[in-house]
Design a protein around this motif. Structure first.
Motif, mmCIF file in Angstrom:
data_model
loop_
_atom_site.group_PDB
_atom_site.id
_atom_site.type_symbol
_atom_site.label_atom_id
_atom_site.label_comp_id
_atom_site.label_asym_id
_atom_site.label_seq_id
_atom_site.Cartn_x
_atom_site.Cartn_y
_atom_site.Cartn_z
ATOM 1 N N PHE A 1 48.498 51.798 50.358
ATOM 2 C CA PHE A 1 48.507 52.808 49.294
ATOM 3 C C PHE A 1 48.956 54.145 49.850
ATOM 4 O O PHE A 1 49.025 54.345 51.058
ATOM 5 N N GLN A 2 49.291 55.049 48.922
ATOM 6 C CA GLN A 2 49.665 56.412 49.288
ATOM 7 C C GLN A 2 48.716 57.369 48.580
ATOM 8 O O GLN A 2 48.135 57.028 47.545
ATOM 9 N N TYR A 3 48.615 58.570 49.125
ATOM 10 C CA TYR A 3 47.689 59.540 48.538
ATOM 11 C C TYR A 3 48.375 60.339 47.439
ATOM 12 O O TYR A 3 48.667 61.532 47.600
ATOM 13 N N ASN A 4 48.667 59.673 46.309
ATOM 14 C CA ASN A 4 49.237 60.380 45.157
ATOM 15 C C ASN A 4 48.808 59.688 43.866
ATOM 16 O O ASN A 4 48.235 58.597 43.893
ATOM 17 N N LYS A 5 49.096 60.325 42.725
ATOM 18 C CA LYS A 5 48.637 59.816 41.426
ATOM 19 C C LYS A 5 49.312 58.506 41.041
ATOM 20 O O LYS A 5 48.690 57.638 40.417
ATOM 21 N N THR A 6 50.575 58.331 41.419
ATOM 22 C CA THR A 6 51.299 57.082 41.107
ATOM 23 C C THR A 6 50.637 55.905 41.808
ATOM 24 O O THR A 6 50.388 54.862 41.203
ATOM 25 N N SER A 7 50.324 56.107 43.096
ATOM 26 C CA SER A 7 49.654 55.059 43.863
ATOM 27 C C SER A 7 48.267 54.772 43.292
ATOM 28 O O SER A 7 47.847 53.616 43.202
ATOM 29 N N LEU A 8 47.577 55.821 42.840
ATOM 30 C CA LEU A 8 46.245 55.659 42.237
ATOM 31 C C LEU A 8 46.328 54.766 40.997
ATOM 32 O O LEU A 8 45.525 53.840 40.832
ATOM 33 N N GLN A 9 47.331 55.026 40.143
ATOM 34 C CA GLN A 9 47.528 54.209 38.927
ATOM 35 C C GLN A 9 47.827 52.750 39.281
ATOM 36 O O GLN A 9 47.323 51.832 38.642
ATOM 37 N N GLN A 10 48.648 52.548 40.320
ATOM 38 C CA GLN A 10 48.998 51.188 40.774
ATOM 39 C C GLN A 10 47.755 50.436 41.262
ATOM 40 O O GLN A 10 47.570 49.263 40.937
ATOM 41 N N GLN A 11 46.914 51.124 42.038
ATOM 42 C CA GLN A 11 45.687 50.503 42.566
ATOM 43 C C GLN A 11 44.726 50.155 41.421
ATOM 44 O O GLN A 11 44.114 49.092 41.406
ATOM 45 N N GLN A 12 44.602 51.068 40.439
ATOM 46 C CA GLN A 12 43.717 50.835 39.293
ATOM 47 C C GLN A 12 44.194 49.650 38.459
ATOM 48 O O GLN A 12 43.383 48.840 37.997
ATOM 49 N N LYS A 13 45.503 49.554 38.289
ATOM 50 C CA LYS A 13 46.103 48.439 37.526
ATOM 51 C C LYS A 13 45.852 47.110 38.243
ATOM 52 O O LYS A 13 45.446 46.118 37.626
ATOM 53 N N ALA A 14 46.086 47.092 39.554
ATOM 54 C CA ALA A 14 45.882 45.872 40.358
ATOM 55 C C ALA A 14 44.406 45.454 40.344
ATOM 56 O O ALA A 14 44.093 44.257 40.231
ATOM 57 N N LEU A 15 43.509 46.431 40.426
ATOM 58 C CA LEU A 15 42.071 46.148 40.408
ATOM 59 C C LEU A 15 41.655 45.549 39.063
ATOM 60 O O LEU A 15 40.956 44.534 39.005
ATOM 61 N N LYS A 16 42.103 46.185 37.971
ATOM 62 C CA LYS A 16 41.757 45.723 36.620
ATOM 63 C C LYS A 16 42.241 44.283 36.398
ATOM 64 O O LYS A 16 41.521 43.459 35.832
ATOM 65 N N MET A 17 43.466 43.985 36.876
ATOM 66 C CA MET A 17 44.042 42.646 36.721
ATOM 67 C C MET A 17 43.177 41.589 37.420
ATOM 68 O O MET A 17 42.880 40.536 36.858
ATOM 69 N N ARG A 18 42.727 41.906 38.624
ATOM 70 C CA ARG A 18 41.900 40.962 39.388
ATOM 71 C C ARG A 18 40.501 40.819 38.787
ATOM 72 O O ARG A 18 39.947 39.727 38.761
ATOM 73 N N GLN A 19 39.946 41.920 38.316
ATOM 74 C CA GLN A 19 38.614 41.866 37.689
ATOM 75 C C GLN A 19 38.647 41.048 36.397
ATOM 76 O O GLN A 19 37.681 40.364 36.071
ATOM 77 N N ARG A 20 39.769 41.128 35.672
ATOM 78 C CA ARG A 20 39.913 40.337 34.436
ATOM 79 C C ARG A 20 40.109 38.860 34.747
ATOM 80 O O ARG A 20 39.615 37.990 34.038
ATOM 81 N N ALA A 21 40.873 38.570 35.827
ATOM 82 C CA ALA A 21 41.196 37.187 36.183
ATOM 83 C C ALA A 21 40.032 36.443 36.844
ATOM 84 O O ALA A 21 39.927 35.221 36.724
ATOM 85 N N LEU A 22 39.155 37.190 37.519
ATOM 86 C CA LEU A 22 38.078 36.571 38.308
ATOM 87 C C LEU A 22 37.179 35.615 37.507
ATOM 88 O O LEU A 22 36.947 34.483 37.962
ATOM 89 N N PRO A 23 36.668 35.984 36.312
ATOM 90 C CA PRO A 23 35.824 35.035 35.567
ATOM 91 C C PRO A 23 36.535 33.726 35.218
ATOM 92 O O PRO A 23 35.927 32.657 35.266
ATOM 93 N N THR A 24 37.837 33.814 34.906
ATOM 94 C CA THR A 24 38.621 32.606 34.584
ATOM 95 C C THR A 24 38.735 31.705 35.808
ATOM 96 O O THR A 24 38.554 30.483 35.710
ATOM 97 N N ILE A 25 39.025 32.310 36.961
ATOM 98 C CA ILE A 25 39.163 31.526 38.207
ATOM 99 C C ILE A 25 37.816 30.900 38.577
ATOM 100 O O ILE A 25 37.759 29.756 39.014
#
Length: 204
Positions: free
Chosen positions: A5-29
Motif C-alpha cells: 500500500f501507499q500512504y495516500n487516499k487512493t490507496s486507502l480506498q483500494q484497501q477498503q474495497k479489498a477488505l470489504k470484498m473479502r469480508q463479504r466473501a468469507l461467510p460464503t466460503i
C-alpha cells in the motif's frame, strides 16, 4: 503475505474495497467448507459400507470355491460404465449411472442349476466394486476441494483481512498526522503573517 500500500487516499480506498470484498466473501466460503466437510464424511461412510459389502460377497464366493471351479468366468463381462457429473457445493464430482454387462448365452440344460445365480452374483460384485471405486474418486475430489477451501478461509481470516485492516489503520493514522501537521504549519504561517502585518502597521 505482506499487503502492499501507499500512504495516500487512493490507496486507502483500494484497501477498503479489498477488505470489504473479502469480508463479504468469507461467510460464503465458510459455508462451502462446512458443506464439503459434511459431504466428505457422508461419501467416506458410503465407500466403507460398499467395501464391507464387497468383502461379504467375496467371503460368500470363497465358501463356494469348489463350485466356482466349474464356472466359466468369460460368461460375464462389463461392456460399459455410464457416468454422469453432479455438483456438490460447486465442486463437480463423478457419479455412477449404470454398469452394463454382456452375459454370454449358456445352456440351462447342460450347465449346473446355480449358473444363473452365479452370473447374478458376479454382476452384483462387479457393480459394488465399481460403485466403491467411483466413490473413492468422489471422496478424493471432495477432500481436495475441502482442503483448498479451508486454506482460503485461513488465508482470508488469518492473513488478508487482518493485513488490510492494519494497512487501513496505518494509512489513516498517516493521513491524520499529515493533516494535523498541515493545520499546525498553516496556523504558524497565519500567526507569522499577522505578526508581520502588525509590525508593519506599528512602523507606519
Amino acid at each position: 503475505m505482506a499487503i502492499k500500500f501507499q500512504y495516500n487516499k487512493t490507496s486507502l480506498q483500494q484497501q477498503q474495497k479489498a477488505l470489504k470484498m473479502r469480508q463479504r466473501a468469507l461467510p460464503t466460503i465458510k459455508s462451502k467448507e462446512s458443506a464439503l466437510r459434511v459431504e466428505v464424511k457422508r461419501v467416506k461412510r458410503e465407500v466403507e459400507a460398499l467395501e464391507d459389502r464387497l468383502k461379504e460377497s467375496m467371503a460368500g464366493y470363497d465358501s463356494l470355491v469348489a463350485l466356482w471351479s466349474e464356472f466359466d468366468p468369460s460368461l460375464v463381462k462389463v461392456t460399459d460404465v455410464k457416468m454422469q457429473v453432479r455438483k456438490i457445493a460447486g465442486t463437480p464430482v463423478p457419479e455412477l449411472d449404470e454398469v452394463e454387462f454382456d452375459v454370454r448365452p449358456f445352456s440351462l440344460m447342460n450347465s449346473p442349476s446355480w449358473y444363473m445365480d452365479g452370473t447374478r452374483l458376479i454382476r452384483d460384485m462387479a457393480t459394488i466394486g465399481i460403485r466403491a471405486e467411483v466413490g473413492r474418486m468422489e471422496l478424493e475430489i471432495l477432500d481436495h476441494a475441502r482442503r483448498k477451501t479451508t486454506q482460503k478461509v485461513n488465508l482470508f481470516e488469518k492473513v488478508q483481512i487482518p493485513g488490510y485492516q492494519d494497512a487501513i489503520r496505518k494509512i489513516k493514522r498517516y493521513l491524520e498526522d499529515e493533516e494535523s501537521l498541515s493545520k499546525a504549519s498553516q496556523k504558524i504561517m497565519r500567526e507569522n503573517l499577522e505578526r508581520k502585518a502588525r509590525e508593519e502597521e506599528q512602523e507606519a
